[in-house]
Design a protein around this motif. Sequence first.
Motif, PDB file in Angstrom:
ATOM      1  N   ASN A 278       0.828  -1.204   0.000  1.00  0.00           N
ATOM      2  CA  ASN A 278       0.000   0.000   0.000  1.00  0.00           C
ATOM      3  C   ASN A 278       0.862   1.253   0.000  1.00  0.00           C
ATOM      4  OD1 ASN A 278      -2.227  -1.657   0.146  1.00  0.00           O
ATOM      5  ND2 ASN A 278      -2.463  -1.450   2.357  1.00  0.00           N
ATOM      6  N   LEU A 279       1.929   1.222   0.782  1.00  0.00           N
ATOM      7  CA  LEU A 279       2.802   2.394   0.873  1.00  0.00           C
ATOM      8  C   LEU A 279       3.503   2.646  -0.457  1.00  0.00           C
ATOM      9  CD1 LEU A 279       4.362   1.772   4.393  1.00  0.00           C
ATOM     10  CD2 LEU A 279       2.653   3.476   3.800  1.00  0.00           C
ATOM     11  N   ALA A 280       3.929   1.581  -1.125  1.00  0.00           N
ATOM     12  CA  ALA A 280       4.620   1.751  -2.407  1.00  0.00           C
ATOM     13  C   ALA A 280       3.679   2.247  -3.491  1.00  0.00           C
ATOM     14  CB  ALA A 280       5.261   0.425  -2.838  1.00  0.00           C
ATOM     15  N   GLU A 281       2.399   1.912  -3.367  1.00  0.00           N
ATOM     16  CA  GLU A 281       1.426   2.317  -4.377  1.00  0.00           C
ATOM     17  C   GLU A 281       0.843   3.691  -4.092  1.00  0.00           C
ATOM     18  OE1 GLU A 281      -0.286   2.013  -7.887  1.00  0.00           O
ATOM     19  OE2 GLU A 281       0.987   0.433  -7.049  1.00  0.00           O
ATOM     20  N   SER A 282       0.658   4.026  -2.811  1.00  0.00           N
ATOM     21  CA  SER A 282      -0.042   5.270  -2.448  1.00  0.00           C
ATOM     22  C   SER A 282       0.701   6.042  -1.369  1.00  0.00           C
ATOM     23  CB  SER A 282      -1.461   4.936  -1.967  1.00  0.00           C
ATOM     24  OG  SER A 282      -2.168   4.197  -2.921  1.00  0.00           O
ATOM     25  N   GLY A 283       2.012   6.076  -1.452  1.00  0.00           N
ATOM     26  CA  GLY A 283       2.809   6.738  -0.423  1.00  0.00           C
ATOM     27  C   GLY A 283       2.481   8.208  -0.252  1.00  0.00           C
ATOM     28  N   HIS A 284       2.148   8.897  -1.364  1.00  0.00           N
ATOM     29  CA  HIS A 284       1.823  10.321  -1.261  1.00  0.00           C
ATOM     30  C   HIS A 284       0.542  10.549  -0.466  1.00  0.00           C
ATOM     31  CE1 HIS A 284      -0.544   8.755  -4.478  1.00  0.00           C
ATOM     32  NE2 HIS A 284      -1.058   9.919  -4.837  1.00  0.00           N
ATOM     33  N   SER A 285      -0.411   9.602  -0.551  1.00  0.00           N
ATOM     34  CA  SER A 285      -1.649   9.720   0.221  1.00  0.00           C
ATOM     35  C   SER A 285      -1.374   9.570   1.704  1.00  0.00           C
ATOM     36  CB  SER A 285      -2.664   8.664  -0.233  1.00  0.00           C
ATOM     37  OG  SER A 285      -3.039   8.882  -1.577  1.00  0.00           O
ATOM     38  N   TYR A 286      -0.495   8.635   2.070  1.00  0.00           N
ATOM     39  CA  TYR A 286      -0.126   8.477   3.483  1.00  0.00           C
ATOM     40  C   TYR A 286       0.611   9.711   3.989  1.00  0.00           C
ATOM     41  CZ  TYR A 286      -1.485   3.549   3.702  1.00  0.00           C
ATOM     42  OH  TYR A 286      -2.201   2.371   3.719  1.00  0.00           O
ATOM     43  N   ALA A 287       1.489  10.259   3.150  1.00  0.00           N
ATOM     44  CA  ALA A 287       2.212  11.478   3.545  1.00  0.00           C
ATOM     45  C   ALA A 287       1.231  12.624   3.744  1.00  0.00           C
ATOM     46  CB  ALA A 287       3.250  11.840   2.485  1.00  0.00           C
ATOM     47  N   ARG A 288       0.267  12.745   2.858  1.00  0.00           N
ATOM     48  CA  ARG A 288      -0.732  13.811   2.943  1.00  0.00           C
ATOM     49  C   ARG A 288      -1.562  13.667   4.228  1.00  0.00           C
ATOM     50  NH1 ARG A 288      -5.150  14.178  -1.808  1.00  0.00           N
ATOM     51  NH2 ARG A 288      -3.208  14.268  -2.993  1.00  0.00           N
ATOM     52  N   THR A 289      -2.007  12.448   4.525  1.00  0.00           N
ATOM     53  CA  THR A 289      -2.834  12.228   5.712  1.00  0.00           C
ATOM     54  C   THR A 289      -2.055  12.544   6.981  1.00  0.00           C
ATOM     55  OG1 THR A 289      -4.054  10.502   4.540  1.00  0.00           O
ATOM     56  CG2 THR A 289      -4.256  10.533   6.921  1.00  0.00           C
TER      57      THR A 289
END
Length: 907
Positions: free
Chosen positions: A586-597
């Motif tokens: 999940n982090l490799a696919e959507s890392g920017h979303s985790y950073a944003r949250t």
Amino acid sequence: MLNRSLSNFMNAFTSSDHTTYPFATTNRVDFQNLMDVYLDATLNPLLKTTDFKQEGWRIGPEDPKNPDSPLKFKGVVYNEMKGQMSDSSYVFLIRHQDHIFPAINNSGGDPASIPDLTVETLRKFHADHYHPSNAKVITYGDMPVEEHLKQVNEKLEAFEPVEVDQKNLEPIQLNESVSVTVPGPFDPLVEKVEQYKTSLSWIANDTNDVHETFAVSIVSSLLLDGYGSPMYKGLIDEKLGADFSPNTGYDPTAKKAIFSVGLQRVREENVGKVKEAILDILKSVKEAGFEKQKVDGILHQLELGLKHKSARFGLGIINRINGSWFKGSDPFNALLWDDVVTRFKELYQDGKSGYLEGILEKYFIDKPTFTFTMTPDPEYDVKLAAEEARRLESEIAKKNLGSETVQKLAEEELALLKEQEAARAQPLDALPSVHVKDIQRTIDRKEIEHDTRNGVKIQWRKAPTNGLTYFKAITSFKELPEHLRLYLPLFTDAIFRLGTKGMSMPEIEDQIKLKTGGISVSPFASANHTNLDLAEEGLSLSGYCLDRNVPDMYSLLQKVLLETNFNQPTKLGTMIQGSASGLINNLAESGHSYARTFAAAHLTKAGKIAEVTGGMTQVRLLSKIAADQNYGEAILRLKEIAEFAASRQSLRVALTCSSDAASDNERHLASFVANLPKRSAPVSTLAGFEFNQETSKTFFPLPFQVNYSSLCLKTVPYVHEDSAALSVLSQLLTHKYLHHEIREKGGAYGGGSFQNSLGGVFGFYSYRDPNIPNTLKVIEEAGQFALEHKWTAEELEGAKLSIFQGIDAPQSVNEEGMALFTAGITDDMRQKRREQLLDVTTDDVRRVAQKYIVDGLKADNNKALAVLGEKGKWVSPEDGWQVLDLSTNAESAPREEFDVNAGKVEL
């Protein structure tokens, strides 16, 4: 075209043996514009050398303005795939494909091979394949097809027919069983002893036979879908692995289908046992036969899928057709669902014919297999970096790079920068556009009714629904104690995994498939539309079904919410281990979303709730529980949440159904509500989750070769007059500044800005980014760019068009009225915001840029930055960074603990 169109979808999909260029719009002029541009771009691209260097690969100095800086590989796609190949699951998937289907290549490109591509090879590839003789054109919608045909013909008649390669590629022939083992990345979120991935594959049927393809897909679902499936019970419940491998399932995309079953998070001593177990399960299933009830459940899901008309129905049709059409199938065969299902029922005969068991014997039992295993290599990333350095040295040697050549490379880099800068101001007169004047000024209002029964507020949307009822409910909590908020996601997963004292989860699962289109429970959080210091949190319940099955849907929801048996540490552990195994993917696919949250959590109450229930905090929690394998604390918290999770005291409901079904729905709802308990959620008097406010810069080191970042600023709530101007500013900065600077010049795969209008947060992000210091510098200068740039009327119009793509996109009937139900946003609020968006001026843009970006970046307590990925020298405590290590394998790295017992969690 993104800001010259009212499209609600525009993209390109690169598959293994074909590329799809889909777009969708509800505007006729826009459709014609996009068709012109898409046909021209695909069939007549310029393919300039500088385009190739920017998007593909090149060698250049790390700092273009300093020719003495180290040389490195650059290129947007090169960096994208470096990020993709950092994901161990993706590497497993691709290496499996490399060996079982060597006739096709990684459609994204392997960074190790990308430098072998030349611009001449690219141009020849385009000339050979991107030609009308090798193309399929699909349109779907209510516009006259004669108009489409005329427009397409005008583009295609300029070409002469050519001979094209129409070979249908096939996987290897398995005349005997084959076994392959390869090394792979080491996963820092998984224990060292559980790092193996292994799978078993078979070559199955000819996929041009739509009837047999359908039957084999049914067999695959029966074997794999759900926690009561034979493979889940025989492999994961038996602790041979924590989750299915990424290649698991039936793949009918090629002329010959491939069926695979595998596991990840496998211990070394269990690798051989996995194969034995899979083969034993297949034989036992054949002997016992498939249960008719499970087959009926799958057919019921197909029926509901056809009745539920989503807003992307046409795109689904295109995706269903295009792959099989290229394999030689009649495209209309893919749409004949009634015929296919009828034929299946004739052959199946309620299970009496042995038809499905015969499929097992025909393709899988005692047939040659392909065993693929990936072993963990702790030095994998180091070796990858060393291999890249070796390739770089080799390329440099090939070019015989003396000082003059190095200087030439630096000059070429500066020339590319100059061309990229010029592209920003390039006239766009050649591109067609729709206009803001084409956008209606008033919203389409849907008729919504409100009612209250037994203290529960009900929102009704009565509309044609194809005989379906859609249900949504929110149970609201007030100031939930932090130690319970932290476990809400685990609770919503657990109630669909553990079963009750009187009914196993497989039995419940069968009933869900037989009686509903699905039911779900998830954490809910919403910012207040007027005050960012307020937020609502709770649980969201939802489901849909045929009108006749509404009582069954309510019964199933009630059962999982009120009767789940949490005293099952073994099953809970299996669930947690499986969830944790997918986190790094999940982090490799959507890392920017985790950073944003994570960044937004420092700024608003709703942001904090979203982070605790769905961000890096959850990643850290699940990783820790999975590593410790101590589930007592989790069971205690889940039981506490169950006491109040379905309380009718704080419940509100939204129902969407036809007018004819309304009275029955009202009666069934009253019965459902009457059976819910009246228990208030506990209210915390303690301080909750505390972020480290001394620094607003957080770095999460992960084994990626690239980074993901987000910087967020607190702005204004939804109803504030500046919110509309901030939304326009975000589009302008994305398309006129950040895309050029972060992607085209910086080499990241993606970058831009956003205004979360409901959340009250303006943010910047980058995706698969090789150069974070450059990105941060670009972000720091974004506000000043917005102030100094002479915004044109055309640019302002383009930004507004981009926004209204989403606002005016088609909605499924079950989505109508949901803004009001979930966030309290009325039609009057929506109308006012629509007018504000349409009326934003360039002066408004500059004013909010100064106030919220330029001034906001100067205020430390109003911004937060988070980065995930490869730790560079620029990450230092002296520069204000805090580093939070997620690794369960770190032997000396400090670890931040979750003090869940105290009701307080500190990072």
